[in-house]
Motif scaffolding. Structure first.
Motif, mmCIF file in Angstrom:
data_model
loop_
_atom_site.group_PDB
_atom_site.id
_atom_site.type_symbol
_atom_site.label_atom_id
_atom_site.label_comp_id
_atom_site.label_asym_id
_atom_site.label_seq_id
_atom_site.Cartn_x
_atom_site.Cartn_y
_atom_site.Cartn_z
ATOM 1 N N PHE A 115 0.891 -1.163 0.000
ATOM 2 C CA PHE A 115 0.000 0.000 0.000
ATOM 3 C C PHE A 115 0.926 1.208 0.000
ATOM 4 O O PHE A 115 1.655 1.439 0.962
ATOM 5 C CB PHE A 115 -0.899 -0.008 1.238
ATOM 6 C CG PHE A 115 -2.030 0.984 1.180
ATOM 7 C CD1 PHE A 115 -1.798 2.340 1.318
ATOM 8 C CD2 PHE A 115 -3.334 0.556 0.993
ATOM 9 C CE1 PHE A 115 -2.828 3.249 1.274
ATOM 10 C CE2 PHE A 115 -4.386 1.459 0.955
ATOM 11 C CZ PHE A 115 -4.132 2.811 1.094
ATOM 12 N N ILE A 116 0.897 1.991 -1.091
ATOM 13 C CA ILE A 116 1.838 3.104 -1.251
ATOM 14 C C ILE A 116 1.070 4.426 -1.269
ATOM 15 O O ILE A 116 0.179 4.633 -2.077
ATOM 16 C CB ILE A 116 2.674 2.940 -2.532
ATOM 17 C CG1 ILE A 116 3.457 1.618 -2.466
ATOM 18 C CG2 ILE A 116 3.633 4.121 -2.692
ATOM 19 C CD1 ILE A 116 4.260 1.303 -3.707
ATOM 20 N N GLN A 117 1.462 5.292 -0.372
ATOM 21 C CA GLN A 117 0.793 6.577 -0.172
ATOM 22 C C GLN A 117 1.795 7.715 -0.311
ATOM 23 O O GLN A 117 2.936 7.606 0.121
ATOM 24 C CB GLN A 117 0.185 6.594 1.232
ATOM 25 C CG GLN A 117 -0.308 7.940 1.729
ATOM 26 C CD GLN A 117 -0.937 7.816 3.101
ATOM 27 O OE1 GLN A 117 -2.057 7.353 3.244
ATOM 28 N NE2 GLN A 117 -0.208 8.230 4.128
ATOM 29 N N SER A 118 1.355 8.808 -0.913
ATOM 30 C CA SER A 118 2.186 10.005 -0.935
ATOM 31 C C SER A 118 1.323 11.223 -0.623
ATOM 32 O O SER A 118 0.095 11.141 -0.590
ATOM 33 C CB SER A 118 2.887 10.183 -2.292
ATOM 34 O OG SER A 118 3.859 11.222 -2.212
ATOM 35 N N LYS A 119 2.010 12.329 -0.374
ATOM 36 C CA LYS A 119 1.329 13.565 0.001
ATOM 37 C C LYS A 119 1.732 14.691 -0.944
ATOM 38 O O LYS A 119 2.844 14.698 -1.480
ATOM 39 C CB LYS A 119 1.679 13.937 1.443
ATOM 40 C CG LYS A 119 1.266 12.884 2.463
ATOM 41 C CD LYS A 119 1.565 13.319 3.887
ATOM 42 C CE LYS A 119 3.049 13.308 4.217
ATOM 43 N NZ LYS A 119 3.618 11.928 4.222
ATOM 44 N N THR A 120 0.838 15.655 -1.091
ATOM 45 C CA THR A 120 1.133 16.824 -1.905
ATOM 46 C C THR A 120 0.438 18.036 -1.323
ATOM 47 O O THR A 120 -0.460 17.907 -0.488
ATOM 48 C CB THR A 120 0.692 16.617 -3.368
ATOM 49 O OG1 THR A 120 1.208 17.680 -4.169
ATOM 50 C CG2 THR A 120 -0.826 16.595 -3.497
ATOM 51 N N GLY A 121 0.846 19.220 -1.764
ATOM 52 C CA GLY A 121 0.194 20.447 -1.333
ATOM 53 C C GLY A 121 1.138 21.484 -0.760
ATOM 54 O O GLY A 121 0.757 22.644 -0.590
ATOM 55 N N ILE A 122 2.384 21.104 -0.458
ATOM 56 C CA ILE A 122 3.359 22.063 0.056
ATOM 57 C C ILE A 122 4.333 22.434 -1.061
ATOM 58 O O ILE A 122 4.958 21.559 -1.663
ATOM 59 C CB ILE A 122 4.147 21.493 1.247
ATOM 60 C CG1 ILE A 122 3.216 21.175 2.423
ATOM 61 C CG2 ILE A 122 5.225 22.480 1.694
ATOM 62 C CD1 ILE A 122 3.923 20.567 3.624
ATOM 63 N N VAL A 123 4.431 23.724 -1.335
ATOM 64 C CA VAL A 123 5.474 24.234 -2.224
ATOM 65 C C VAL A 123 6.505 24.882 -1.301
ATOM 66 O O VAL A 123 6.268 25.977 -0.781
ATOM 67 C CB VAL A 123 4.921 25.256 -3.231
ATOM 68 C CG1 VAL A 123 6.028 25.739 -4.165
ATOM 69 C CG2 VAL A 123 3.772 24.644 -4.036
ATOM 70 N N PRO A 124 7.626 24.215 -1.027
ATOM 71 C CA PRO A 124 8.549 24.625 0.043
ATOM 72 C C PRO A 124 8.932 26.095 -0.005
ATOM 73 O O PRO A 124 9.400 26.602 -1.023
ATOM 74 C CB PRO A 124 9.771 23.728 -0.193
ATOM 75 C CG PRO A 124 9.212 22.527 -0.879
ATOM 76 C CD PRO A 124 8.118 23.048 -1.768
ATOM 77 N N GLY A 125 8.711 26.776 1.118
ATOM 78 C CA GLY A 125 9.124 28.163 1.259
ATOM 79 C C GLY A 125 8.282 29.164 0.499
ATOM 80 O O GLY A 125 8.573 30.376 0.541
ATOM 81 N N LYS A 126 7.250 28.680 -0.189
ATOM 82 C CA LYS A 126 6.463 29.585 -1.030
ATOM 83 C C LYS A 126 4.987 29.633 -0.646
ATOM 84 O O LYS A 126 4.425 30.695 -0.419
ATOM 85 C CB LYS A 126 6.596 29.196 -2.505
ATOM 86 C CG LYS A 126 8.006 29.342 -3.052
ATOM 87 C CD LYS A 126 8.051 28.998 -4.534
ATOM 88 C CE LYS A 126 9.459 29.170 -5.098
ATOM 89 N NZ LYS A 126 9.514 28.841 -6.550
ATOM 90 N N ARG A 127 4.353 28.448 -0.587
ATOM 91 C CA ARG A 127 2.912 28.446 -0.347
ATOM 92 C C ARG A 127 2.437 27.016 -0.107
ATOM 93 O O ARG A 127 3.172 26.052 -0.340
ATOM 94 C CB ARG A 127 2.153 29.019 -1.544
ATOM 95 C CG ARG A 127 2.292 28.178 -2.813
ATOM 96 C CD ARG A 127 1.597 28.818 -4.012
ATOM 97 N NE ARG A 127 1.643 27.959 -5.185
ATOM 98 C CZ ARG A 127 2.669 27.876 -6.023
ATOM 99 N NH1 ARG A 127 3.754 28.617 -5.795
ATOM 100 N NH2 ARG A 127 2.636 27.074 -7.064
ATOM 101 N N TYR A 128 1.191 26.905 0.348
ATOM 102 C CA TYR A 128 0.447 25.651 0.272
ATOM 103 C C TYR A 128 -0.439 25.766 -0.962
ATOM 104 O O TYR A 128 -0.933 26.844 -1.283
ATOM 105 C CB TYR A 128 -0.397 25.426 1.526
ATOM 106 C CG TYR A 128 0.414 25.326 2.804
ATOM 107 C CD1 TYR A 128 1.610 24.629 2.833
ATOM 108 C CD2 TYR A 128 -0.033 25.927 3.977
ATOM 109 C CE1 TYR A 128 2.347 24.534 4.001
ATOM 110 C CE2 TYR A 128 0.704 25.831 5.154
ATOM 111 C CZ TYR A 128 1.894 25.133 5.155
ATOM 112 O OH TYR A 128 2.627 25.036 6.305
#
Length: 306
Positions: free
Chosen positions: A76-89
């Motif tokens: 079961f492989i999960q990943s996350k997204t939504g953070i643009v480092p140092g810039k925004r969500y």
């Protein structure tokens, strides 16, 4: 490995997942050893994020996993997204769809079992997120969805617009990060632990069958370091060692057992790339602490009861 029900489904998942945030620091062979150690211990759930190592953690995982004998459908492989480092969500439809394509390419996968939104975006448009989720699911790129660090109102707002049930909410929880349970025991008090900073999400999760994924299970603060074998926490380590001796495991296993003893369908994220630590942590899933042992650890961590 102890198994738990995933969210509101009848699907079972391991009570522990392997977090690969630090996999960018490993070679492909070293990554394979960590993955195999987890798999052999019954941890067939991988948790990642597009920002881990600037994407390199997922690249190393993809290279390592593609050369292993473990079948894709066994993981079961999960990943996350939504953070643009140092810039925004960024929970825009465009960003979510583009990020998933990049994740799949880096991890050398055809689909993700789960996609989690990584910390709340103040500019979130739930209807736009719903469009992205529907498109990803229809294309066969993502099976299930979840969020990370959402409070109860944010969770309910997003869920109200989705055609899918949110399965997960990743929240920090450990012996040195106990705010989610402190306030309940300090109900009707005016001391610091009585302040609810987490909008009673653990209770909400139990009522609505949401799987809480506990991150940083051996850390204090945000990312200050581990409390295991840390001279700054002598009383806690003394208590951990006492129970480790009793159950013939390491301290990691006891700290893990403490989290899993809490009755809220919690899945613990093991972030170590050390095979020995992975194996020892996994042993915690087999231990059911007594009520007194659980409270003894809670108190040794610096908490108090009213």
């Amino acid at each position: 490995m102890k198994r738990i029900k995933m969210g509101c489904t009848t699907l079972s998942i391991p009570a522990m997942a392997l977090g690969i945030m630090r996999m960018n620091q490993k070679s492909v062979p070293e990554a394979q050893v960590a993955i195999q150690a987890a798999y052999d211990a019954g941890i067939n759930f991988i948790d990642s994020a597009d920002i881990y190592g600037g994407g390199k953690s997922e690249e190393i995982f993809g290279q390592a996993f593609s050369q292993m004998q473990i079948k894709r459908e066994e993981m079961f492989i999960q990943s996350k997204t939504g953070i643009v480092p140092g810039k925004r969500y960024d929970f825009s439809k465009e960003h979510i769809l583009h990020s998933v394509d990049e994740i799949l390419e880096r991890m050398q996968l055809d689909y993700l079992d789960s996609l989690v939104l990584h910390r709340p975006d103040a500019l979130m448009d739930p209807e736009e997120v719903a469009e992205a989720f529907d498109q990803l699911q229809a294309a066969g790129k993502v099976r299930f969805f979840g969020v990370s660090n959402f409070d109860t109102a944010q969770f309910k707002l997003l869920q109200s617009c989705l055609s899918q049930r949110l399965m997960f909410n990743q929240l920090q929880f450990s012996l040195k990060h106990t705010g989610m349970i402190d306030f309940g025991m300090h109900m009707n008090m005016v001391d610091k632990p009585s302040v609810d900073r987490d909008s009673q999400f653990l209770d909400y999760a139990r009522l609505h069958k949401v799987t809480v994924q506990a991150w940083s299970p051996f850390q204090y603060g945000m990312f200050e370091g581990t409390f295991i074998d840390n001279d700054g926490f002598p009383k806690l380590n003394q208590e951990l060692q006492k129970l480790a001796d009793k159950y013939e495991v390491g301290k990691n296993a006891i700290a893990a057992a403490w989290i899993l003893r809490y009755p809220a369908n919690i899945q613990m994220l093991v972030g170590s790339m050390n095979p020995q630590h992975i194996r020892d942590s996994a042993k915690g899933a087999k231990i059911r602490l007594t009520r007194q042992e659980w409270y003894d650890l809670y108190l040794a961590a610096g908490n108090y009861l009213p």
